[in-house]
Design a protein around this motif. Structure first.
Motif, mmCIF file in Angstrom:
data_model
loop_
_atom_site.group_PDB
_atom_site.id
_atom_site.type_symbol
_atom_site.label_atom_id
_atom_site.label_comp_id
_atom_site.label_asym_id
_atom_site.label_seq_id
_atom_site.Cartn_x
_atom_site.Cartn_y
_atom_site.Cartn_z
ATOM 1 N N HIS A 197 0.855 -1.191 0.000
ATOM 2 C CA HIS A 197 0.000 0.000 0.000
ATOM 3 C C HIS A 197 0.890 1.240 0.000
ATOM 4 C CE1 HIS A 197 -3.563 -2.424 0.631
ATOM 5 N NE2 HIS A 197 -2.942 -3.047 1.638
ATOM 6 N N LEU A 198 1.113 1.783 -1.196
ATOM 7 C CA LEU A 198 1.984 2.934 -1.370
ATOM 8 C C LEU A 198 1.192 4.110 -1.928
ATOM 9 C CD1 LEU A 198 5.031 1.192 -3.108
ATOM 10 C CD2 LEU A 198 4.841 1.800 -0.698
ATOM 11 N N PRO A 199 1.584 5.344 -1.576
ATOM 12 C CA PRO A 199 0.945 6.500 -2.210
ATOM 13 C C PRO A 199 1.343 6.586 -3.685
ATOM 14 C CG PRO A 199 2.775 7.186 -0.797
ATOM 15 C CD PRO A 199 2.563 5.715 -0.549
ATOM 16 N N PHE A 200 0.414 7.044 -4.506
ATOM 17 C CA PHE A 200 0.646 7.211 -5.953
ATOM 18 C C PHE A 200 1.044 5.874 -6.607
ATOM 19 C CE2 PHE A 200 2.043 11.183 -3.857
ATOM 20 C CZ PHE A 200 1.037 12.019 -4.312
ATOM 21 N N LYS A 201 0.469 4.791 -6.115
ATOM 22 C CA LYS A 201 0.829 3.472 -6.635
ATOM 23 C C LYS A 201 0.479 3.341 -8.116
ATOM 24 C CE LYS A 201 -1.410 0.070 -4.784
ATOM 25 N NZ LYS A 201 -1.813 -0.942 -3.783
ATOM 26 N N SER A 202 -0.647 3.850 -8.523
ATOM 27 C CA SER A 202 -1.054 3.751 -9.931
ATOM 28 C C SER A 202 -0.100 4.515 -10.832
ATOM 29 C CB SER A 202 -2.482 4.277 -10.110
ATOM 30 O OG SER A 202 -3.398 3.530 -9.338
#
Length: 289
Positions: free
Chosen positions: A88-93
């Protein structure tokens, strides 16, 4: 009968664009055909010449070194990136989209970019290392035999990592989180969960991904041809580039076809690797086959 009719277009496509070229290539390998002149049947003479050809064996060595090294690095780095992007990372997409860029960029365009990066005078890598005081003179990336081999492998790894990473990421997302949760409750460490849950569940997909990776790498032509054309001193000549050189610029279509046919056993070995991986998948699902 109706099903067969629906299959006819696909069957015709395979016959015209796959079976016929493959059969013609095998046939040419047994002839002395040259550009502009029909050949005659000479049997195994082309293969006997290749058996005694030191350049051919050098290309076999280069191809195996290139394929094995690049495939291992692509798998290791691709799996590592897939595991990171599965968290679960920010800006993963956004990071997933950026990761695909090396794969969607045309091979020739990538090769030209790497040709500039590896330039003996204007290399950005050499410039950066000189500015940092690590080296005193520019590195001769494509003019030295060992450097050239390492350079083309690095370029191939850069292009191939996205395919491995995105495919393995899709496989990771099919693994039920409950398996990891249950293992954590039982006291399993992160490495134990990876070894006993993630890898076994991914093994069928890994077999398929690595098969395609090996096939793409083993038959690579564009990257090598644009970067080095087999040089220096044939240090980066692969079987595919040597086959092209003998067949088109050299005019020896029969000999070039023989080199291409000699690649088939290696490709069949990669396909068998995938087959046994799929068999393991059936065993995991409780199938008899």
């Amino acid at each position: 009968m109706v099903g067969f009719l629906f299959m006819l277009p696909a069957l015709a496509f395979l016959l015209i664009f796959l079976t016929y070229p493959l059969g013609l290539g095998v046939w040419l390998g047994f002839t002395d055909t040259r550009i502009g002149r029909d050949g005659i049947w000479i049997g195994l003479e082309n293969y006997q010449l290749l058996w005694e050809d030191s350049l051919f064996w050098l290309s076999v060595f280069n191809t195996l070194l290139y394929t094995i090294t690049a495939s291992i690095l692509k798998f290791a780095l691709g799996l590592w990136l897939a595991l990171i992007l599965n968290e679960h990372l920010p800006f993963k997409s956004f990071f997933r989209a950026v990761l695909l860029l090396p794969w969607v960029v045309p091979t020739v365009l990538s090769a030209i970019a790497f040709w500039w990066i590896y330039d003996s005078q204007f290399s950005v890598i050499s410039w950066g290392l000189i500015e940092l005081g690590i080296i005193d003179t520019p590195i001769n990336f494509l003019g030295d035999m060992e450097n050239a081999r390492a350079s083309v492998i690095a370029a191939n790894v850069w292009r191939g990592i996205p395919f491995v990473a995105i495919t393995l990421l899709a496989g990771l997302q099919t693994i039920s989180p409950s398996l990891h949760e249950a293992a954590t409750l039982d006291g399993a460490t992160g490495w134990q969960r990876f070894r006993h849950i993630t890898l076994p569940m991914l093994s069928p997909l890994i077999a398929v991904v690595m098969t395609f990776s090996v096939l793409f790498t083993f038959t690579d032509f564009q990257l090598i041809y644009v970067l080095t054309r087999g040089g220096p001193l044939n240090a980066t000549h692969l079987m595919a580039t040597l086959s092209f050189q003998r067949a088109i610029p050299g005019g020896q279509l029969g000999e070039g076809a023989a080199i291409a046919v000699a690649m088939i056993p290696f490709l069949l070995a990669a396909i068998l690797f995938s087959y046994f991986g799929l068999q393991r998948r059936k065993w995991q699902q409780g199938g008899a086959d």
